[in-house]
Design an enzyme around this catalytic site. Structure first.
Site, mmCIF file in Angstrom:
data_model
loop_
_atom_site.group_PDB
_atom_site.id
_atom_site.type_symbol
_atom_site.label_atom_id
_atom_site.label_comp_id
_atom_site.label_asym_id
_atom_site.label_seq_id
_atom_site.Cartn_x
_atom_site.Cartn_y
_atom_site.Cartn_z
ATOM 1 N N HIS A 40 -7.568 -1.115 5.666
ATOM 2 C CA HIS A 40 -6.532 -0.210 6.183
ATOM 3 C C HIS A 40 -6.380 0.977 5.240
ATOM 4 C CE1 HIS A 40 -2.918 0.960 8.353
ATOM 5 N NE2 HIS A 40 -2.215 0.922 7.234
ATOM 6 N N ASP A 99 5.663 4.691 5.340
ATOM 7 C CA ASP A 99 6.516 3.719 6.035
ATOM 8 C C ASP A 99 6.549 2.365 5.329
ATOM 9 O OD1 ASP A 99 3.856 3.217 6.780
ATOM 10 O OD2 ASP A 99 4.429 2.375 8.709
ATOM 11 N N HIS A 100 5.972 2.308 4.136
ATOM 12 C CA HIS A 100 6.062 1.104 3.303
ATOM 13 C C HIS A 100 6.656 1.387 1.924
ATOM 14 C CE1 HIS A 100 3.730 -1.700 5.920
ATOM 15 N NE2 HIS A 100 3.416 -0.532 6.458
ATOM 16 N N HIS A 157 1.303 3.925 2.079
ATOM 17 C CA HIS A 157 1.791 4.660 3.253
ATOM 18 C C HIS A 157 3.317 4.790 3.224
ATOM 19 C CE1 HIS A 157 -2.052 3.946 5.856
ATOM 20 N NE2 HIS A 157 -2.178 4.954 5.023
ATOM 21 N N ASP A 205 -0.194 -4.163 6.203
ATOM 22 C CA ASP A 205 -0.807 -3.675 7.432
ATOM 23 C C ASP A 205 -2.276 -4.094 7.548
ATOM 24 O OD1 ASP A 205 1.583 -2.533 8.069
ATOM 25 O OD2 ASP A 205 0.894 -0.453 7.976
ATOM 26 N N HIS A 228 4.767 -4.959 10.516
ATOM 27 C CA HIS A 228 5.302 -4.371 11.751
ATOM 28 C C HIS A 228 5.525 -5.437 12.826
ATOM 29 C CE1 HIS A 228 4.585 -0.073 10.702
ATOM 30 N NE2 HIS A 228 3.620 -0.593 9.979
ATOM 31 N N HIS A 237 0.850 -1.191 0.000
ATOM 32 C CA HIS A 237 0.000 0.000 0.000
ATOM 33 C C HIS A 237 0.885 1.241 0.000
ATOM 34 C CE1 HIS A 237 0.783 -0.742 4.267
ATOM 35 N NE2 HIS A 237 0.290 0.443 4.602
#
Length: 239
Positions: A112, A58-59, A56, A131, A169, A54
């Site tokens: 999400h 942090d990905h 975001h 996530d 995570h 996805h």
């Protein structure tokens, strides 16, 4: 194929899927470039493909730098083409993507985010869930609906029980506390928590999990309908 887990940022995991015959690799959700590139350079691995679950940051934070360093191709869901940096290959729901010795089936799993996907490397019985599904937990609902997330999680129940789960995570210990509070008599969960604590005490990841472990222990997968799932998700948001 060999899987290497690379810790990034504070609690993110990026994953290398390495073809040991060629030393070429896919990287799943590189949140930052340096730890991934450093590992690959030390081990003479070339990243050919960047797989994003996805959009975001942090990905996808390492996308541009890794792509530039290795001339990699970036893959992501077709509806996220404007949100995933420098995307090259647009994937569809239920598509089987095959290139070189890598082969994976794509599943659209909104909740999400609206464009979240997972990658099922079915030959290796490996699933990258981003996530959406965590070990003993699930992602927060930012863009989708409770119904979408419940449906996405229900999809995972259909995978073979020995499928290994790699999520985005290291949240497993914290998730276990929530599961235990609302499922305190679950002996399988209690045993799982002992295993989690042992791994962490030795400096090891708690991943991969398996579909069987999650069906036995993850309270979100044990919810039978949207109403009960929604209540659990609200409780977890304030836990």
């Amino acid at each position: 194929m060999k899987i290497e887990i690379i810790r990034c940022l504070q609690d993110n995991y990026s994953y290398l899927i390495i073809d040991q015959k060629t030393n070429e690799a896919c990287v799943v959700d590189p949140s930052e470039a340096d730890p991934v590139i450093n590992f690959c350079e030390e081990n003479k691995i070339k990243i050919k493909y960047i797989l994003n679950t996805h959009h975001h940051y942090d990905h996808v934070g390492g996308n541009k730098e890794i792509k530039k360093f290795y001339n990699s191709k970036i893959l992501g869901f077709e509806n996220d083409k404007d949100r995933i940096p420098e995307i090259d290959i647009l994937l569809k729901d239920q598509e089987v993507w095959k290139k070189d010795n890598f082969e994976t089936k794509i599943f659209h799993i909104p909740g999400h985010t609206t464009g979240h996907i997972c990658y099922h490397f079915f030959n290796e019985k490996i699933l990258f869930t981003g996530d959406t599904l965590f070990s003993l937990g699930c992602g927060k609902i930012f863009e989708g609906t409770y119904s979408q997330m419940f449906k996405s999680l229900s999809l995972f129940k259909k995978f073979p029980l020995d499928t290994k789960i790699y999520c985005g995570h290291e949240y497993t210990l914290q998730n276990s506390k929530f599961c235990l509070q609302y499922d305190p008599q679950n002996k399988m969960l209690i045993n799982k928590i002992l295993e989690i604590k042992k791994n962490l005490s030795q400096g090891n990841p708690t991943l991969p999990s398996t579909i069987k472990d999650e069906l036995d222990c993850n309270i979100f997968l044990r919810a039978n309908d949207v109403k009960s799932f929604s209540k659990l998700r609200d409780l977890k948001d304030n836990f």
